[in-house]
Design a protein around this motif. Structure first.
Motif, PDB file in Angstrom:
ATOM      1  N   GLY A 150       0.823  -1.214   0.000  1.00 52.17           N
ATOM      2  CA  GLY A 150       0.000   0.000   0.000  1.00 52.17           C
ATOM      3  C   GLY A 150       0.855   1.262   0.000  1.00 52.17           C
ATOM      4  N   ALA A 151       1.923   1.256   0.787  1.00 50.37           N
ATOM      5  CA  ALA A 151       2.827   2.409   0.819  1.00 50.37           C
ATOM      6  C   ALA A 151       3.540   2.571  -0.525  1.00 50.37           C
ATOM      7  CB  ALA A 151       3.850   2.241   1.941  1.00 50.37           C
ATOM      8  N   TRP A 152       3.986   1.461  -1.117  1.00 51.26           N
ATOM      9  CA  TRP A 152       4.661   1.531  -2.424  1.00 51.26           C
ATOM     10  C   TRP A 152       3.697   2.045  -3.490  1.00 51.26           C
ATOM     11  CZ3 TRP A 152       3.356  -1.129  -6.884  1.00 51.26           C
ATOM     12  CH2 TRP A 152       4.232  -0.953  -7.960  1.00 51.26           C
ATOM     13  N   PHE A 153       2.457   1.544  -3.498  1.00 47.04           N
ATOM     14  CA  PHE A 153       1.478   1.967  -4.498  1.00 47.04           C
ATOM     15  C   PHE A 153       1.178   3.453  -4.352  1.00 47.04           C
ATOM     16  CE2 PHE A 153      -2.755   2.600  -6.194  1.00 47.04           C
ATOM     17  CZ  PHE A 153      -2.687   1.922  -7.403  1.00 47.04           C
ATOM     18  N   THR A 154       1.035   3.919  -3.119  1.00 48.56           N
ATOM     19  CA  THR A 154       0.789   5.344  -2.883  1.00 48.56           C
ATOM     20  C   THR A 154       1.951   6.177  -3.399  1.00 48.56           C
ATOM     21  OG1 THR A 154      -0.547   4.822  -0.954  1.00 48.56           O
ATOM     22  CG2 THR A 154       0.305   7.061  -1.104  1.00 48.56           C
ATOM     23  N   TYR A 155       3.169   5.772  -3.103  1.00 46.77           N
ATOM     24  CA  TYR A 155       4.343   6.513  -3.556  1.00 46.77           C
ATOM     25  C   TYR A 155       4.448   6.473  -5.074  1.00 46.77           C
ATOM     26  CZ  TYR A 155       9.180   7.757  -4.442  1.00 46.77           C
ATOM     27  OH  TYR A 155      10.315   8.346  -4.942  1.00 46.77           O
ATOM     28  N   LYS A 156       4.231   5.317  -5.664  1.00 45.80           N
ATOM     29  CA  LYS A 156       4.435   5.142  -7.101  1.00 45.80           C
ATOM     30  C   LYS A 156       3.348   5.815  -7.930  1.00 45.80           C
ATOM     31  CE  LYS A 156       5.937   2.427 -10.719  1.00 45.80           C
ATOM     32  NZ  LYS A 156       6.473   3.312 -11.689  1.00 45.80           N
ATOM     33  N   TYR A 157       2.060   5.698  -7.544  1.00 45.09           N
ATOM     34  CA  TYR A 157       0.969   6.130  -8.410  1.00 45.09           C
ATOM     35  C   TYR A 157       0.121   7.286  -7.880  1.00 45.09           C
ATOM     36  CZ  TYR A 157       1.770   1.944 -11.178  1.00 45.09           C
ATOM     37  OH  TYR A 157       2.333   0.992 -11.970  1.00 45.09           O
ATOM     38  N   LEU A 158       0.117   7.575  -6.617  1.00 42.37           N
ATOM     39  CA  LEU A 158      -0.816   8.560  -6.087  1.00 42.37           C
ATOM     40  C   LEU A 158      -0.179   9.843  -5.596  1.00 42.37           C
ATOM     41  CD1 LEU A 158      -3.127   6.166  -4.056  1.00 42.37           C
ATOM     42  CD2 LEU A 158      -3.413   6.952  -6.398  1.00 42.37           C
ATOM     43  N   SER A 206       2.287  10.745 -12.121  1.00 41.92           N
ATOM     44  CA  SER A 206       2.076   9.310 -11.890  1.00 41.92           C
ATOM     45  C   SER A 206       0.589   8.982 -11.809  1.00 41.92           C
ATOM     46  CB  SER A 206       2.811   8.855 -10.641  1.00 41.92           C
ATOM     47  OG  SER A 206       2.331   9.529  -9.510  1.00 41.92           O
ATOM     48  N   ARG A 207      -0.234   9.916 -11.300  1.00 40.75           N
ATOM     49  CA  ARG A 207      -1.686   9.694 -11.291  1.00 40.75           C
ATOM     50  C   ARG A 207      -2.222   9.638 -12.706  1.00 40.75           C
ATOM     51  NH1 ARG A 207      -1.561  13.337  -6.797  1.00 40.75           N
ATOM     52  NH2 ARG A 207      -2.109  15.068  -8.165  1.00 40.75           N
ATOM     53  N   GLN A 208      -1.707  10.514 -13.585  1.00 39.86           N
ATOM     54  CA  GLN A 208      -2.132  10.489 -14.988  1.00 39.86           C
ATOM     55  C   GLN A 208      -1.703   9.187 -15.653  1.00 39.86           C
ATOM     56  OE1 GLN A 208      -0.429  14.129 -16.379  1.00 39.86           O
ATOM     57  NE2 GLN A 208      -2.181  15.365 -15.730  1.00 39.86           N
ATOM     58  N   GLU A 209      -0.528   8.689 -15.314  1.00 45.17           N
ATOM     59  CA  GLU A 209      -0.056   7.413 -15.840  1.00 45.17           C
ATOM     60  C   GLU A 209      -0.974   6.272 -15.389  1.00 45.17           C
ATOM     61  OE1 GLU A 209       3.719   4.440 -15.082  1.00 45.17           O
ATOM     62  OE2 GLU A 209       4.010   6.589 -14.767  1.00 45.17           O
ATOM     63  N   LEU A 210      -1.390   6.304 -14.131  1.00 47.65           N
ATOM     64  CA  LEU A 210      -2.299   5.290 -13.611  1.00 47.65           C
ATOM     65  C   LEU A 210      -3.643   5.355 -14.323  1.00 47.65           C
ATOM     66  CD1 LEU A 210      -2.982   3.090 -11.520  1.00 47.65           C
ATOM     67  CD2 LEU A 210      -3.688   4.928  -9.982  1.00 47.65           C
ATOM     68  N   LEU A 211      -4.172   6.552 -14.527  1.00 50.90           N
ATOM     69  CA  LEU A 211      -5.440   6.695 -15.242  1.00 50.90           C
ATOM     70  C   LEU A 211      -5.330   6.187 -16.672  1.00 50.90           C
ATOM     71  CD1 LEU A 211      -6.706  10.151 -13.930  1.00 50.90           C
ATOM     72  CD2 LEU A 211      -7.625   7.878 -13.427  1.00 50.90           C
ATOM     73  N   ALA A 212      -4.196   6.445 -17.326  1.00 50.77           N
ATOM     74  CA  ALA A 212      -3.989   5.941 -18.686  1.00 50.77           C
ATOM     75  C   ALA A 212      -3.953   4.418 -18.692  1.00 50.77           C
ATOM     76  CB  ALA A 212      -2.694   6.510 -19.262  1.00 50.77           C
ATOM     77  N   ASP A 213      -3.316   3.814 -17.697  1.00 48.27           N
ATOM     78  CA  ASP A 213      -3.284   2.350 -17.604  1.00 48.27           C
ATOM     79  C   ASP A 213      -4.684   1.774 -17.380  1.00 48.27           C
ATOM     80  OD1 ASP A 213      -0.568   2.315 -17.986  1.00 48.27           O
ATOM     81  OD2 ASP A 213      -0.077   2.095 -15.846  1.00 48.27           O
ATOM     82  N   ILE A 214      -5.467   2.445 -16.567  1.00 46.77           N
ATOM     83  CA  ILE A 214      -6.837   1.976 -16.304  1.00 46.77           C
ATOM     84  C   ILE A 214      -7.682   2.094 -17.562  1.00 46.77           C
ATOM     85  CG2 ILE A 214      -8.950   2.491 -15.010  1.00 46.77           C
ATOM     86  CD1 ILE A 214      -7.143   3.219 -12.633  1.00 46.77           C
ATOM     87  N   ASP A 215      -7.537   3.219 -18.282  1.00 46.13           N
ATOM     88  CA  ASP A 215      -8.291   3.384 -19.522  1.00 46.13           C
ATOM     89  C   ASP A 215      -7.896   2.335 -20.560  1.00 46.13           C
ATOM     90  OD1 ASP A 215      -9.788   5.501 -18.594  1.00 46.13           O
ATOM     91  OD2 ASP A 215      -8.421   7.039 -19.377  1.00 46.13           O
TER      92      ASP A 215
END
Length: 142
Positions: free
Chosen positions: A116-124, A129-138
């Motif tokens: 959870g800590a790694w995911f928060t640091y990496k994507y949130l 990184s949030r835009q990258e996560l949204l692109a992956d979800i799309d």
């Protein structure tokens, strides 16, 4: 003197329980009334909760019936549903067995906290990184 003092003390002791008895009697007499009021409030709350849920069982049954009629291979659907239930039972049994081992639940908890800590640091944490996560979800939605 002693006789008079003990007589007064005895009279006070005798009067004390009678002074308490009406309070206990009225409390026990009113207890069913309080329980009935509480039950009435609970039933009113559940009635309001049912009214707010807006769940129409007739519509739900009609939708389920229509979906079931639309299924072409009913035996296969029944097998898949049964397999899903068996899979849930196996998973529940497995989690229960793992939970019985003394050290494993704490290790898995630490792993979950670390991930959870790694995911928060990496994507949130950062906007890019949030835009990258949204692109992956799309991309996964397509």
């Amino acid at each position: 003197r002693c006789g008079a003092a003990s007589a007064v003390a005895n009279a006070a002791r005798a009067a004390a329980p009678t002074a308490r008895r009406p309070a206990k009697a009225s409390a026990s007499r009113n207890a069913p009334l309080r329980i009935a009021r509480h039950a009435n409030k609970v039933s009113e709350r559940s009635l309001v909760a049912r009214a707010k849920s807006g769940l129409d069982t007739d519509e739900l049954m009609k939708t389920v019936s229509d979906k079931w009629d639309a299924v072409e291979n009913k035996p296969q659907a029944i097998l898949y549903a049964g397999g899903g239930l068996v899979g849930l039972w196996v998973a529940s049994t497995l989690v229960g067995a793992i939970n019985a081992v003394p050290l494993l639940p704490k290790v898995f908890e630490l792993l979950g906290l670390g991930y959870g800590a790694w995911f928060t640091y990496k994507y949130l944490l950062y906007k890019s990184s949030r835009q990258e996560l949204l692109a992956d979800i799309d991309e996964l939605k397509r």
